[in-house]
Scaffold this motif. Sequence first.
Motif, PDB file in Angstrom:
ATOM      1  N   MET A  80      46.007  46.694  47.854  1.00  0.00           N
ATOM      2  CA  MET A  80      44.199  46.080  47.811  1.00  0.00           C
ATOM      3  C   MET A  80      44.079  47.706  47.899  1.00  0.00           C
ATOM      4  O   MET A  80      42.718  48.193  47.397  1.00  0.00           O
ATOM      5  CB  MET A  80      43.850  45.285  49.383  1.00  0.00           C
ATOM      6  N   ASP A  81      43.857  48.668  48.879  1.00  0.00           N
ATOM      7  CA  ASP A  81      43.679  50.488  49.171  1.00  0.00           C
ATOM      8  C   ASP A  81      43.573  50.781  48.000  1.00  0.00           C
ATOM      9  O   ASP A  81      43.061  51.260  47.460  1.00  0.00           O
ATOM     10  CB  ASP A  81      44.603  50.987  50.130  1.00  0.00           C
ATOM     11  N   LYS A  82      45.111  50.971  46.730  1.00  0.00           N
ATOM     12  CA  LYS A  82      44.932  50.826  45.384  1.00  0.00           C
ATOM     13  C   LYS A  82      43.396  50.689  44.291  1.00  0.00           C
ATOM     14  O   LYS A  82      43.079  51.899  44.458  1.00  0.00           O
ATOM     15  CB  LYS A  82      46.666  50.692  45.004  1.00  0.00           C
ATOM     16  N   ALA A  83      43.954  49.166  45.270  1.00  0.00           N
ATOM     17  CA  ALA A  83      43.051  48.353  43.729  1.00  0.00           C
ATOM     18  C   ALA A  83      41.167  49.072  44.692  1.00  0.00           C
ATOM     19  O   ALA A  83      40.398  48.996  43.886  1.00  0.00           O
ATOM     20  CB  ALA A  83      42.759  47.119  43.634  1.00  0.00           C
ATOM     21  N   TYR A  84      41.470  49.229  45.465  1.00  0.00           N
ATOM     22  CA  TYR A  84      39.417  49.491  46.566  1.00  0.00           C
ATOM     23  C   TYR A  84      39.437  50.618  46.052  1.00  0.00           C
ATOM     24  O   TYR A  84      38.198  51.122  45.244  1.00  0.00           O
ATOM     25  CB  TYR A  84      39.878  49.285  48.295  1.00  0.00           C
ATOM     26  N   ASP A  85      40.182  51.549  45.374  1.00  0.00           N
ATOM     27  CA  ASP A  85      40.336  52.878  45.104  1.00  0.00           C
ATOM     28  C   ASP A  85      39.175  53.300  43.862  1.00  0.00           C
ATOM     29  O   ASP A  85      38.923  53.908  43.466  1.00  0.00           O
ATOM     30  CB  ASP A  85      41.130  54.490  45.415  1.00  0.00           C
ATOM     31  N   ARG A  86      40.298  52.602  42.678  1.00  0.00           N
ATOM     32  CA  ARG A  86      40.537  52.734  41.243  1.00  0.00           C
ATOM     33  C   ARG A  86      38.589  51.979  41.335  1.00  0.00           C
ATOM     34  O   ARG A  86      38.077  52.589  40.790  1.00  0.00           O
ATOM     35  CB  ARG A  86      41.360  51.902  40.832  1.00  0.00           C
ATOM     36  N   MET A  87      38.274  50.569  41.909  1.00  0.00           N
ATOM     37  CA  MET A  87      36.853  50.005  41.461  1.00  0.00           C
ATOM     38  C   MET A  87      35.550  51.445  42.530  1.00  0.00           C
ATOM     39  O   MET A  87      34.600  51.248  41.706  1.00  0.00           O
ATOM     40  CB  MET A  87      37.341  48.691  42.931  1.00  0.00           C
ATOM     41  N   GLU A  89      36.210  54.092  42.023  1.00  0.00           N
ATOM     42  CA  GLU A  89      36.109  55.134  40.854  1.00  0.00           C
ATOM     43  C   GLU A  89      35.065  54.561  39.279  1.00  0.00           C
ATOM     44  O   GLU A  89      34.245  54.865  38.814  1.00  0.00           O
ATOM     45  CB  GLU A  89      37.423  55.737  39.814  1.00  0.00           C
ATOM     46  N   LEU A  90      35.214  53.050  39.151  1.00  0.00           N
ATOM     47  CA  LEU A  90      34.334  52.142  37.996  1.00  0.00           C
ATOM     48  C   LEU A  90      33.575  52.449  38.719  1.00  0.00           C
ATOM     49  O   LEU A  90      32.174  52.499  37.578  1.00  0.00           O
ATOM     50  CB  LEU A  90      35.022  51.630  37.916  1.00  0.00           C
ATOM     51  N   ALA A  91      33.229  51.610  39.972  1.00  0.00           N
ATOM     52  CA  ALA A  91      32.078  51.942  40.352  1.00  0.00           C
ATOM     53  C   ALA A  91      30.601  52.709  40.069  1.00  0.00           C
ATOM     54  O   ALA A  91      29.621  53.213  39.871  1.00  0.00           O
ATOM     55  CB  ALA A  91      31.375  51.328  41.514  1.00  0.00           C
ATOM     56  N   GLU A  92      30.982  54.093  40.375  1.00  0.00           N
ATOM     57  CA  GLU A  92      30.345  54.862  40.112  1.00  0.00           C
ATOM     58  C   GLU A  92      30.420  55.656  38.978  1.00  0.00           C
ATOM     59  O   GLU A  92      28.603  55.934  38.507  1.00  0.00           O
ATOM     60  CB  GLU A  92      31.371  56.716  41.251  1.00  0.00           C
ATOM     61  N   VAL A  93      30.789  54.777  37.846  1.00  0.00           N
ATOM     62  CA  VAL A  93      30.567  55.715  36.377  1.00  0.00           C
ATOM     63  C   VAL A  93      29.524  54.511  36.274  1.00  0.00           C
ATOM     64  O   VAL A  93      28.433  54.724  35.481  1.00  0.00           O
ATOM     65  CB  VAL A  93      32.214  54.540  35.640  1.00  0.00           C
ATOM     66  N   VAL A 112      28.475  50.803  44.019  1.00  0.00           N
ATOM     67  CA  VAL A 112      29.664  51.930  45.351  1.00  0.00           C
ATOM     68  C   VAL A 112      29.059  51.802  46.775  1.00  0.00           C
ATOM     69  O   VAL A 112      30.282  51.463  46.924  1.00  0.00           O
ATOM     70  CB  VAL A 112      29.404  53.255  45.303  1.00  0.00           C
ATOM     71  N   VAL A 113      27.938  50.846  47.025  1.00  0.00           N
ATOM     72  CA  VAL A 113      27.631  51.112  47.956  1.00  0.00           C
ATOM     73  C   VAL A 113      27.589  49.564  48.648  1.00  0.00           C
ATOM     74  O   VAL A 113      27.868  48.526  49.476  1.00  0.00           O
ATOM     75  CB  VAL A 113      25.610  51.350  48.094  1.00  0.00           C
ATOM     76  N   ASP A 114      27.384  48.444  47.303  1.00  0.00           N
ATOM     77  CA  ASP A 114      28.091  47.106  47.968  1.00  0.00           C
ATOM     78  C   ASP A 114      29.188  46.434  47.618  1.00  0.00           C
ATOM     79  O   ASP A 114      29.122  46.308  49.162  1.00  0.00           O
ATOM     80  CB  ASP A 114      27.103  46.261  46.088  1.00  0.00           C
ATOM     81  N   ALA A 165      39.135  41.989  39.499  1.00  0.00           N
ATOM     82  CA  ALA A 165      37.202  42.974  39.406  1.00  0.00           C
ATOM     83  C   ALA A 165      36.936  44.345  38.942  1.00  0.00           C
ATOM     84  O   ALA A 165      37.058  44.781  37.674  1.00  0.00           O
ATOM     85  CB  ALA A 165      36.484  43.754  41.080  1.00  0.00           C
ATOM     86  N   ILE A 166      38.488  44.538  38.606  1.00  0.00           N
ATOM     87  CA  ILE A 166      38.879  46.180  38.202  1.00  0.00           C
ATOM     88  C   ILE A 166      39.253  45.342  36.448  1.00  0.00           C
ATOM     89  O   ILE A 166      38.878  46.336  35.712  1.00  0.00           O
ATOM     90  CB  ILE A 166      40.507  46.478  38.372  1.00  0.00           C
ATOM     91  N   THR A 167      39.621  44.694  36.631  1.00  0.00           N
ATOM     92  CA  THR A 167      40.031  44.179  34.703  1.00  0.00           C
ATOM     93  C   THR A 167      38.812  44.215  33.952  1.00  0.00           C
ATOM     94  O   THR A 167      38.295  44.641  33.054  1.00  0.00           O
ATOM     95  CB  THR A 167      41.016  43.342  35.541  1.00  0.00           C
ATOM     96  N   TYR A 168      37.865  43.265  34.896  1.00  0.00           N
ATOM     97  CA  TYR A 168      36.892  42.578  34.514  1.00  0.00           C
ATOM     98  C   TYR A 168      36.222  44.291  34.101  1.00  0.00           C
ATOM     99  O   TYR A 168      35.665  44.120  32.929  1.00  0.00           O
ATOM    100  CB  TYR A 168      36.127  42.060  35.440  1.00  0.00           C
ATOM    101  N   MET A 169      35.855  45.287  35.145  1.00  0.00           N
ATOM    102  CA  MET A 169      35.044  46.516  34.996  1.00  0.00           C
ATOM    103  C   MET A 169      35.934  47.224  33.929  1.00  0.00           C
ATOM    104  O   MET A 169      34.831  47.689  32.849  1.00  0.00           O
ATOM    105  CB  MET A 169      35.028  47.030  36.369  1.00  0.00           C
ATOM    106  N   GLU A 170      36.742  47.117  33.536  1.00  0.00           N
ATOM    107  CA  GLU A 170      37.297  47.717  32.245  1.00  0.00           C
ATOM    108  C   GLU A 170      37.452  47.389  31.160  1.00  0.00           C
ATOM    109  O   GLU A 170      37.677  47.898  29.910  1.00  0.00           O
ATOM    110  CB  GLU A 170      39.089  48.055  32.453  1.00  0.00           C
TER     111      GLU A 170
END
Length: 172
Positions: A80-87, A89-93, A112-114, A165-170
């Motif tokens: 979860m922590d790893k996925a949150y950190d990656r999300m 990063e993706l949210a910032e972009v 990123v705020v949400d 969510a990462i899969t969707y964003m990527e």
Amino acid sequence: MKRSLILAAALALATPVAAQEVQFSPDATLECMEKQRLPGADDTCIGESARVCFQRIKNASNADIAMCMGKESEYWKGRMDKAYDRMMELAEVADEEFAKNPLSAKVTAKLVVDLADQQEKWADWREIRCATEAMMRRGTPYPMTAAANCTMKRIGEQALFLESAITYMETK
């Protein structure tokens, strides 16, 4: 904070003096997930490794069972922590890209705020939910295992949510 104290007290009252050493591996959970054929069914595998862990212990006590569930919770928390950190990063972009869109003047929300708000409120909700599950069993031998099972399941679900969510964003 108050719920944390209530949950800690419930666990302390239910904890026997000594539990056995547990041997945990996430392999059973991962094998279960590999066998899933239905999209989104991976959450049915949360707890498989904990089950294997406590089934290996002769005459497993509630503390042993809770410790195995705690080990699987730790596994899921790492994911979860790893996925949150990656999300994040993706949210910032995504926020930077959306800022270039003319609609950004009307839609000022930031992913990123949400995302940060969702994670914080999810953690509060999980704590309340698991304290409630433990308290429903007060006066029995099971508050500790109820809290441990709830925590393991909720963290696993959140890890899988963030990974999807990462899969969707990527891929969008």
